[in-house]
Write a protein that holds these residues in place. Sequence first.
Motif, PDB file in Angstrom:
ATOM      1  N   TYR A 182      -2.490  -4.663  14.018  1.00 12.99           N
ATOM      2  CA  TYR A 182      -1.596  -5.429  13.156  1.00 12.99           C
ATOM      3  C   TYR A 182      -1.474  -6.880  13.597  1.00 12.99           C
ATOM      4  O   TYR A 182      -1.353  -7.169  14.788  1.00 12.99           O
ATOM      5  N   LYS A 239      -1.265  -1.125  -4.123  1.00 12.10           N
ATOM      6  CA  LYS A 239      -2.510  -0.474  -3.717  1.00 12.10           C
ATOM      7  C   LYS A 239      -2.258   1.028  -3.588  1.00 12.10           C
ATOM      8  O   LYS A 239      -1.246   1.433  -3.027  1.00 12.10           O
ATOM      9  N   HIS A 293      -4.006   5.143  -2.897  1.00 10.16           N
ATOM     10  CA  HIS A 293      -5.077   6.043  -2.452  1.00 10.16           C
ATOM     11  C   HIS A 293      -4.849   7.309  -3.268  1.00 10.16           C
ATOM     12  O   HIS A 293      -4.162   8.232  -2.813  1.00 10.16           O
ATOM     13  N   GLN A 326      -5.522   1.255  14.478  1.00  4.80           N
ATOM     14  CA  GLN A 326      -5.169   0.229  13.485  1.00  4.80           C
ATOM     15  C   GLN A 326      -4.561  -0.963  14.212  1.00  4.80           C
ATOM     16  O   GLN A 326      -3.687  -0.779  15.061  1.00  4.80           O
ATOM     17  N   PRO A 372      -5.539  -6.382   5.130  1.00  2.00           N
ATOM     18  CA  PRO A 372      -4.669  -5.304   5.623  1.00  2.00           C
ATOM     19  C   PRO A 372      -4.534  -5.374   7.136  1.00  2.00           C
ATOM     20  O   PRO A 372      -5.233  -6.147   7.800  1.00  2.00           O
ATOM     21  N   ASP A 383      -7.697   1.830  -3.709  1.00  2.00           N
ATOM     22  CA  ASP A 383      -8.445   1.596  -2.466  1.00  2.00           C
ATOM     23  C   ASP A 383      -9.426   2.746  -2.229  1.00  2.00           C
ATOM     24  O   ASP A 383      -9.302   3.497  -1.271  1.00  2.00           O
ATOM     25  N   ILE A 430      -1.748  -7.161   2.800  1.00  2.00           N
ATOM     26  CA  ILE A 430      -1.529  -5.760   2.415  1.00  2.00           C
ATOM     27  C   ILE A 430      -0.639  -5.120   3.476  1.00  2.00           C
ATOM     28  O   ILE A 430      -0.982  -5.129   4.659  1.00  2.00           O
ATOM     29  N   SER A 462       0.860  -1.175   0.000  1.00  2.00           N
ATOM     30  CA  SER A 462       0.000   0.000   0.000  1.00  2.00           C
ATOM     31  C   SER A 462       0.898   1.227   0.000  1.00  2.00           C
ATOM     32  O   SER A 462       1.505   1.551   1.022  1.00  2.00           O
ATOM     33  N   GLU A 489     -14.839  -7.001   6.355  1.00  2.00           N
ATOM     34  CA  GLU A 489     -14.319  -6.838   7.727  1.00  2.00           C
ATOM     35  C   GLU A 489     -13.257  -5.755   7.674  1.00  2.00           C
ATOM     36  O   GLU A 489     -12.669  -5.516   6.620  1.00  2.00           O
TER      37      GLU A 489
HETATM   38  O1  S5P Z   1      -9.762  -2.663   7.167  1.00  2.00           O
HETATM   39  C1  S5P Z   1      -8.927  -2.067   6.504  1.00  2.00           C
HETATM   40  C2  S5P Z   1      -9.059  -1.904   5.110  1.00  2.00           C
HETATM   41  C3  S5P Z   1      -8.053  -1.263   4.401  1.00  2.00           C
HETATM   42  S1  S5P Z   1      -8.165  -1.269   2.678  1.00  2.00           S
HETATM   43  N1  S5P Z   1      -7.806  -1.567   7.095  1.00  2.00           N
HETATM   44  C4  S5P Z   1      -6.823  -0.910   6.396  1.00  2.00           C
HETATM   45  O2  S5P Z   1      -5.824  -0.520   7.000  1.00  2.00           O
HETATM   46  N2  S5P Z   1      -6.957  -0.715   5.031  1.00  2.00           N
HETATM   47  C5  S5P Z   1      -5.928   0.039   4.249  1.00  2.00           C
HETATM   48  O3  S5P Z   1      -4.715  -0.685   4.302  1.00  2.00           O
HETATM   49  C6  S5P Z   1      -5.623   1.432   4.765  1.00  2.00           C
HETATM   50  O4  S5P Z   1      -6.421   2.402   4.099  1.00  2.00           O
HETATM   51  C7  S5P Z   1      -4.148   1.609   4.441  1.00  2.00           C
HETATM   52  O5  S5P Z   1      -3.989   2.115   3.118  1.00  2.00           O
HETATM   53  C8  S5P Z   1      -3.587   0.191   4.470  1.00  2.00           C
HETATM   54  C9  S5P Z   1      -2.880  -0.181   5.757  1.00  2.00           C
HETATM   55  O6  S5P Z   1      -1.737   0.594   5.930  1.00  2.00           O
HETATM   56  P1  S5P Z   1      -0.680   0.323   7.125  1.00  2.00           P
HETATM   57  O7  S5P Z   1       0.290   1.439   6.975  1.00  2.00           O
HETATM   58  O8  S5P Z   1      -1.434   0.359   8.419  1.00  2.00           O
HETATM   59  O9  S5P Z   1      -0.061  -1.034   6.850  1.00  2.00           O
END
Ligand code: S5P
Length: 258
Positions: free
Chosen positions: A211, A60, A62, A209, A196, A91, A227, A36, A149
Amino acid sequence: PRKMISYSERARLCSHPVTRKLLTLMEEKRTNLTVSVDLTTAAEIISMVDKVGPYVCMIKTHVDIIEDFSQDFISKLTDLAVKHNFIIFEDRKFADIGHTVMQQYSGGMYRIADWANITNAHSLPGSGVIQGLKQIGLPKGRGCLLIAEMSSSGNLCSGDYTKETVKIAEGNRDFVIGFVCQSAISDDPEFLHITPGVQLSSGQDQMGQNYVTPREVILNHKSDIIIVGRGIIKAEDPVIAAKAYMEAGYSAYMERMS
Ligand code: S5P
């Protein structure tokens, strides 16, 4: 749980051209990694994509975070997709009535349908969002992922919402090619599961977020594709990081196959 068949065997079962191409190149390049590339200038994105391109099945984007978006950026990106053999996934997360998303997908300054092999949509509005996108995307051979999800804490995409999302996909197989999800939610080998919220060590960012590791996603959650954003693009050396994620994702796939 999904019967484990290889990406290339699934490619042969799939009727959608984008799914077939993607699954085939995943096996050829030995990668289930999508990067991404959430950077904000065209030059930074193009430079990053050229570096990580050899290690990915998909890039991917944005596009609405790019400060200097132009058709020149799109032509460079699509040239790199040919050079490195990857699929482009915008996305966009469409989430409106059919009539509106049709215009958002085909028009404006981004003209997403003209260059993105895959885009995605929330199922929240109901199947009308797909009816609208499909009118534009089908003639161009595009595919769409439904967000079934999410990776963020407290999100509302669970239970019946997820189940109904699968039903919308099943009713639109000519255009919906799979799901953005946290684990496999359908047994159908034609549907892709793309996940992701992936980093090499599990944890959270400052804004909810979550992980999990590539191994957890592919081996235990039985997803098909990881992702990774910041885990690669903010790494000290994105190429070394991309190789590490590629290796972690693909070895988990090999382990699942064995
Ligand atoms: O549930 C989701 C769906 C998406 S598409 N959670 C996400 O994080 N994403 C996308 O994945 C989000 O918009 C971002 O572009 C990417 C995750 O980025 P990271 O930096 O947290 O790995």
